[in-house]
Design a protein around this motif. Structure first.
Motif, PDB file in Angstrom:
ATOM      1  N   SER A  62       0.899  -1.156  -0.015  1.00 15.43           N
ATOM      2  CA  SER A  62      -0.053  -0.115   0.122  1.00 15.43           C
ATOM      3  C   SER A  62       0.913   1.218   0.022  1.00 15.43           C
ATOM      4  O   SER A  62       1.871   1.190   0.641  1.00 15.43           O
ATOM      5  CB  SER A  62      -1.042   0.070   1.233  1.00 15.43           C
ATOM      6  N   GLN A  63       0.531   2.134  -0.685  1.00 11.21           N
ATOM      7  CA  GLN A  63       1.173   3.471  -0.872  1.00 11.21           C
ATOM      8  C   GLN A  63       2.637   3.376  -1.404  1.00 11.21           C
ATOM      9  O   GLN A  63       3.487   4.073  -1.123  1.00 11.21           O
ATOM     10  CB  GLN A  63       1.203   4.005   0.574  1.00 11.21           C
ATOM     11  N   VAL A  64       2.575   2.234  -2.186  1.00 16.13           N
ATOM     12  CA  VAL A  64       4.070   1.933  -2.985  1.00 16.13           C
ATOM     13  C   VAL A  64       3.436   1.313  -4.453  1.00 16.13           C
ATOM     14  O   VAL A  64       2.746   0.899  -4.729  1.00 16.13           O
ATOM     15  CB  VAL A  64       4.428   0.962  -2.099  1.00 16.13           C
ATOM     16  N   ASP A  65       4.552   1.476  -5.176  1.00 14.65           N
ATOM     17  CA  ASP A  65       4.504   0.839  -6.652  1.00 14.65           C
ATOM     18  C   ASP A  65       5.135  -0.675  -6.504  1.00 14.65           C
ATOM     19  O   ASP A  65       5.792  -1.001  -5.821  1.00 14.65           O
ATOM     20  CB  ASP A  65       5.564   1.666  -7.509  1.00 14.65           C
ATOM     21  N   TYR A  66       4.324  -1.459  -7.526  1.00 12.60           N
ATOM     22  CA  TYR A  66       4.748  -2.710  -7.599  1.00 12.60           C
ATOM     23  C   TYR A  66       6.265  -2.839  -7.824  1.00 12.60           C
ATOM     24  O   TYR A  66       6.842  -3.775  -7.131  1.00 12.60           O
ATOM     25  CB  TYR A  66       4.172  -3.405  -8.634  1.00 12.60           C
ATOM     26  N   PRO A  76      -6.022   1.407   1.624  1.00 13.08           N
ATOM     27  CA  PRO A  76      -4.989   1.772   2.793  1.00 13.08           C
ATOM     28  C   PRO A  76      -5.797   1.818   3.912  1.00 13.08           C
ATOM     29  O   PRO A  76      -6.914   2.083   4.201  1.00 13.08           O
ATOM     30  CB  PRO A  76      -4.690   3.123   2.144  1.00 13.08           C
ATOM     31  N   ILE A  77      -4.829   1.577   5.097  1.00 14.54           N
ATOM     32  CA  ILE A  77      -5.247   1.742   6.452  1.00 14.54           C
ATOM     33  C   ILE A  77      -4.385   2.560   7.190  1.00 14.54           C
ATOM     34  O   ILE A  77      -3.963   2.606   8.202  1.00 14.54           O
ATOM     35  CB  ILE A  77      -5.209   0.408   7.034  1.00 14.54           C
ATOM     36  N   PHE A  78      -3.216   3.199   6.130  1.00 15.02           N
ATOM     37  CA  PHE A  78      -2.230   4.182   6.862  1.00 15.02           C
ATOM     38  C   PHE A  78      -2.108   5.129   5.726  1.00 15.02           C
ATOM     39  O   PHE A  78      -2.101   4.688   4.300  1.00 15.02           O
ATOM     40  CB  PHE A  78      -0.955   3.428   7.374  1.00 15.02           C
ATOM     41  N   HIS A  92     -12.202  -1.163  13.990  1.00 15.99           N
ATOM     42  CA  HIS A  92     -11.335  -0.378  13.319  1.00 15.99           C
ATOM     43  C   HIS A  92     -11.974   0.142  11.845  1.00 15.99           C
ATOM     44  O   HIS A  92     -12.063  -0.446  11.073  1.00 15.99           O
ATOM     45  CB  HIS A  92     -10.076  -1.800  12.632  1.00 15.99           C
ATOM     46  N   PRO A  93     -12.265   1.183  12.175  1.00 17.03           N
ATOM     47  CA  PRO A  93     -13.138   1.741  10.943  1.00 17.03           C
ATOM     48  C   PRO A  93     -12.715   2.060   9.778  1.00 17.03           C
ATOM     49  O   PRO A  93     -13.095   1.830   8.535  1.00 17.03           O
ATOM     50  CB  PRO A  93     -13.770   3.117  11.527  1.00 17.03           C
TER      51      PRO A  93
END
Length: 281
Positions: free
Chosen positions: A5-9, A36-38, A106-107
């Motif tokens: 998450s927040q990153v490229d493959y 995303p959760i962050f 965890h909303p």
């Protein structure tokens, strides 16, 4: 562990290829979220099992897995098929990580269910269906004839897994979680138990509770490897080294180091030099 998450493959691939060449790094993990959760809540998140298959084809040595698969996302028979395919692609390097799924409290995590049209059942339903999922996944990996399964939550008719995983009788099952209900499922089904770190005293108490549940069903607690997730702070490696040492002293020999993006250049070698080597001498 590289959260996809927040990153490229290609950034994830770079880190995994680097880690694959470093013998001190034994395993690599993704996580299982659909949003995303962050960071930026509208930022990119890659689907874990699809990405794991791609990384399996691009690595040769690492044990690989998803830390941990949400049982809420995929029907268990479908998940068994997906995992088998990854075990085949990796030539038998899969560690099958699974858990109940996101907590109702965890909303940020919960929003991904509504966004993808997935039901979010209460805890009793989630734990009950998780236990049945572990049962049917193992059967699909091992049984040589079609079978029916009529549980309280899972209904299968003519279920059959073909091909089978490379690993026999099946890939190691890693279950993640800390609740007492989950630990009972761990005692029955897991080869490895994983818990997030942070409060080592709580981790030790949960491990003792797992020991008790194992003894209640006649299982040797030592047959379950103890695993822990620890966050890596690139600016303060000393704190992580201390956490690793505490975890090892507490009997947690399977340590997962969580890396956050952006990943520095040569980060896998940095992890080895700064965190692994000093704590395993």
């Amino acid at each position: 562990m590289t959260a996809p998450s927040q990153v490229d493959y290609h950034d994830v691939l770079r880190v995994w290829r680097e880690a694959d060449a470093i013998p001190q790094i034994e395993h690599a993990w993704l996580y299982d979220h659909l949003m995303p959760i962050f960071g930026d809540l509208n930022g990119p998140t890659h689907e874990g099992w699809t990405l794991l298959a791609a990384l399996a084809a691009q690595t040769q040595r690492l044990r690989i897995g998803v830390m941990v698969t949400s049982n809420r996302f995929r029907p268990p028979a479908l998940l068994a098929k997906i995992a088998t395919t990854v075990d085949i692609v990796s030539d038998g390097r899969l560690d099958f990580g699974i858990g109940v799924g996101s907590r109702p409290s965890h909303p940020i995590a919960r929003r991904e269910y509504e966004a993808h049209g997935l039901p979010f059942h209460d805890t009793e339903h989630a734990v009950g269906s998780f236990a049945e999922a572990c049962t049917v996944i193992r059967r699909l990996w091992t049984e040589t004839e079609p079978f029916d399964f009529h549980g309280d939550y899972v209904q299968l008719t003519g279920a059959f897994g073909n091909p089978k995983p490379v690993q026999r009788p099946h890939p190691p099952i890693l279950i993640g979680g800390r609740s007492s209900a989950t630990l009972r499922v761990v005692a029955e089904h897991a080869d490895v138990w994983n818990i997030p770190g942070g409060d080592i005293e709580d981790v030790v108490r949960r491990s003792a509770l797992l020991d008790r549940y194992c003894k209640e069903i006649g299982r040797d607690p030592a047959s379950i490897t103890r695993s822990i997730n620890l966050a890596v702070d690139y600016d303060h490696p000393g704190a992580c080294r201390t956490a690793i040492s505490e975890a090892i002293d507490a009997g947690f020999g399977h340590v997962v180091l969580g890396l956050l993006p952006p990943y520095p250049a040569d980060v896998a070698q940095w992890v080895t030099d700064e965190l692994i080597t000093p704590t395993t001498k």
